[in-house]
Scaffold this active site. Structure first.
Site, PDB file in Angstrom:
ATOM      1  N   GLU A 282      12.530  -8.277  34.615  1.00  0.00           N
ATOM      2  CA  GLU A 282      11.482  -7.788  35.512  1.00  0.00           C
ATOM      3  C   GLU A 282      10.616  -8.939  36.019  1.00  0.00           C
ATOM      4  O   GLU A 282       9.412  -8.997  35.747  1.00  0.00           O
ATOM      5  CB  GLU A 282      10.632  -6.741  34.793  1.00  0.00           C
ATOM      6  N   PRO A 283      11.183  -9.879  36.769  1.00  0.00           N
ATOM      7  CA  PRO A 283      10.374 -10.985  37.294  1.00  0.00           C
ATOM      8  C   PRO A 283       9.503 -10.529  38.459  1.00  0.00           C
ATOM      9  O   PRO A 283       9.904  -9.686  39.258  1.00  0.00           O
ATOM     10  CB  PRO A 283      11.435 -11.983  37.770  1.00  0.00           C
ATOM     11  N   GLY A 284       8.318 -11.084  38.562  1.00  0.00           N
ATOM     12  CA  GLY A 284       7.435 -10.789  39.686  1.00  0.00           C
ATOM     13  C   GLY A 284       6.863 -12.063  40.265  1.00  0.00           C
ATOM     14  O   GLY A 284       7.294 -12.546  41.308  1.00  0.00           O
ATOM     15  N   ARG A 285       5.905 -12.652  39.540  1.00  0.00           N
ATOM     16  CA  ARG A 285       5.275 -13.896  39.972  1.00  0.00           C
ATOM     17  C   ARG A 285       6.313 -14.976  40.271  1.00  0.00           C
ATOM     18  O   ARG A 285       6.177 -15.746  41.225  1.00  0.00           O
ATOM     19  CB  ARG A 285       4.334 -14.377  38.867  1.00  0.00           C
ATOM     20  N   TYR A 325      -9.575 -14.973  36.252  1.00  0.00           N
ATOM     21  CA  TYR A 325      -8.764 -15.697  35.279  1.00  0.00           C
ATOM     22  C   TYR A 325      -9.082 -17.184  35.196  1.00  0.00           C
ATOM     23  O   TYR A 325      -8.361 -17.924  34.519  1.00  0.00           O
ATOM     24  CB  TYR A 325      -7.277 -15.564  35.624  1.00  0.00           C
ATOM     25  N   CYS A 353     -22.001 -11.812  47.701  1.00  0.00           N
ATOM     26  CA  CYS A 353     -23.335 -12.060  47.144  1.00  0.00           C
ATOM     27  C   CYS A 353     -23.327 -12.076  45.622  1.00  0.00           C
ATOM     28  O   CYS A 353     -23.987 -11.258  44.961  1.00  0.00           O
ATOM     29  CB  CYS A 353     -24.318 -11.031  47.669  1.00  0.00           C
ATOM     30  N   GLU A 354     -22.564 -12.971  45.051  1.00  0.00           N
ATOM     31  CA  GLU A 354     -22.652 -13.271  43.626  1.00  0.00           C
ATOM     32  C   GLU A 354     -22.026 -14.637  43.367  1.00  0.00           C
ATOM     33  O   GLU A 354     -21.112 -15.060  44.083  1.00  0.00           O
ATOM     34  CB  GLU A 354     -21.997 -12.195  42.770  1.00  0.00           C
ATOM     35  N   TYR A 382      -0.256 -11.562  42.913  1.00  0.00           N
ATOM     36  CA  TYR A 382      -1.572 -11.096  42.444  1.00  0.00           C
ATOM     37  C   TYR A 382      -2.699 -11.619  43.329  1.00  0.00           C
ATOM     38  O   TYR A 382      -3.788 -11.912  42.860  1.00  0.00           O
ATOM     39  CB  TYR A 382      -1.786 -11.471  40.977  1.00  0.00           C
TER      40      TYR A 382
END
Length: 429
Positions: A282-285, A325, A353-354, A382
């Protein structure tokens, strides 16, 4: 490798000048390279197929990494399957052309409605993560007159990953049934009317750049396969999940090559030798991470005595990884800087605004000015999939490049669309 490179002083995606996309589509904008997606999928699939040519594996692309329809259709056309974690992802996988017999449904909190939809769609496999889900799936499938093929996702108590928030294989994590309970649950499931148990699954984390933790987890799973078979159970499938990492710090001539993938395949071959199981991955990235960038425009410079803020039109709602992260992304000017260009240490920040809306601090970059374009590299995974409308900011456009062509595969949201999702209560209407 990826297909973003400078030509005659400008950054290109394959054969498309990124300045053209900025002028015609606007910024911020995600840009994906078809050639990179296709190459990464083929390299991975061929390496996994070589493990046991007589029993080809299944490669299910993890949709949560990037669910753009153009990306999905590109992978479906290559013969990939889809790893999904919600009814919405199952529906989108079907819409993108993935056949139901190539779709798996993972996730720790599947609802009755979601399971019913997946069973009725005829998907290949449900990855069961709790005993309660086992009971629910059997009840739902039996009511529909089906017997759904499934595997147990087992937590091996071996966690790994590039950050604590993406480690999933530890006993402290919420995912999967415990290793100690797997045998009891497998035996129980064997007699349930709505479930046909086919094997096991495991996934220990994301952005893992070495094979040792994988090997330890897979060895435990191989042992469990043998134990279950000794108890008389059928174990035909072993889904080994995803999580193989990618480099985020990349030179201009980046080509990380297939070495990590080949090392991983060799390890899987050693651990599963003689098991005679149907392997799943199940590869994604790994497939889409280096295939995408987020292009943004410099809005303002805000000099201070001790630092220089560079304010861009992208924000943490567009690319949350640095804020969530502490993730690193290379930043490349879209117009190539001269070799002797002045370097400035910038804090690159967005308009939200943070203070958490910060992409990097003290990053040495060529001197930049308002209206200059820059690209956050390795943003294909992501990035857009975790974006939001925080601060009532519009979801950005997404573009897929194929050679000298490009297409807008998700138009920039409009304010009418954004405001149209709200409803006033009747006493305030």
């Amino acid at each position: 490798m990826h297909h973003f490179a400078y030509r005659d002083g400008a950054l290109f995606a394959e054969d498309v000048d990124l300045r053209r996309i900025a002028a015609e589509v606007g910024t911020p904008v995600y840009v994906y390279s078809s050639a990179t997606i296709e190459r990464h999928y083929r390299v991975f699939e061929e390496a996994m197929r070589a493990i046991n040519p007589s029993r080809p594996p299944h490669v299910f692309y993890a949709m949560k990494a990037n669910g753009n329809l153009g990306v999905l259709k590109t992978l479906a056309a290559l013969g990939a399957g889809a790893d999904t974690v919600s009814e919405g992802e199952v529906r989108k996988a079907l819409a993108a052309g993935f056949p139901p017999e190539k779709i798996v449904f993972s996730g720790v909190g599947k609802s009755e409605q979601e399971l019913a939809f997946a069973v009725e769609a005829g998907i290949y496999q449900v990855n069961i993560e709790t005993e309660g889900e086992l009971d629910l799936l059997s009840r739902v499938a039996a009511k529909l007159g089906r017997r759904q093929e499934a595997v147990f996702r087992v937590n091996p108590d071996i966690g790994a990953g590039g950050h604590a928030k993406i480690t999933t294989g530890s006993a402290a994590n919420k995912f999967g049934v415990s290793f100690e309970e797997a045998s009891r649950l497998y035996a129980r499931a064997a007699n349930m009317p709505g479930v046909r148990m086919m094997g096991l699954a495991v996934h220990i984390g994301s952005q893992i750049r070495e094979t040792e933790a994988f090997e330890a987890a897979y060895a435990k799973m191989a042992g469990l396969v043998g134990s279950l078979r000794d108890e008389g159970h059928r174990v035909e499938r072993l889904d080994l999940g995803g999580g193989l990492g990618i480099p985020y710090e990349i030179p201009k001539s980046f080509d990380h090559g297939p070495s990590l993938i080949q090392d991983y395949a060799a390890m899987v071959g050693r651990v599963t030798k003689g098991l005679d199981v149907e392997l799943g991955f199940e590869p994604g990235r790994l497939i889409v991470g280096n295939a995408g960038i987020l292009m943004t425009k410099v809005l303002h410079l805000n000099p201070r005595p001790s630092k220089q803020f560079l304010v861009v039109d992208a924000a943490m709602n567009d690319l949350v990884r640095p804020a969530m992260y502490e993730a690193y992304h290379e930043i490349w000017p879209v117009t190539e800087a001269a070799a002797d260009a002045k370097q400035v240490a910038y804090d690159v920040v967005g308009p939200i605004c943070e203070s958490g809306d910060t992409f990097t601090t003290g990053r040495e970059l060529p001197e930049l000015r308002p209206d200059d374009l820059i690209a956050f590299m390795t943003a294909g995974a992501y990035g857009a999939s975790m974006s939001s409308t925080y601060n009532q900011r519009l979801l950005v456009a997404e573009v897929l490049v194929k050679g000298a062509e490009y297409a807008v595969t998700r138009p920039r949201q409009t304010f009418e669309e954004l405001l149209g999702t709200d409803r006033a209560p009747p006493w305030l209407a």
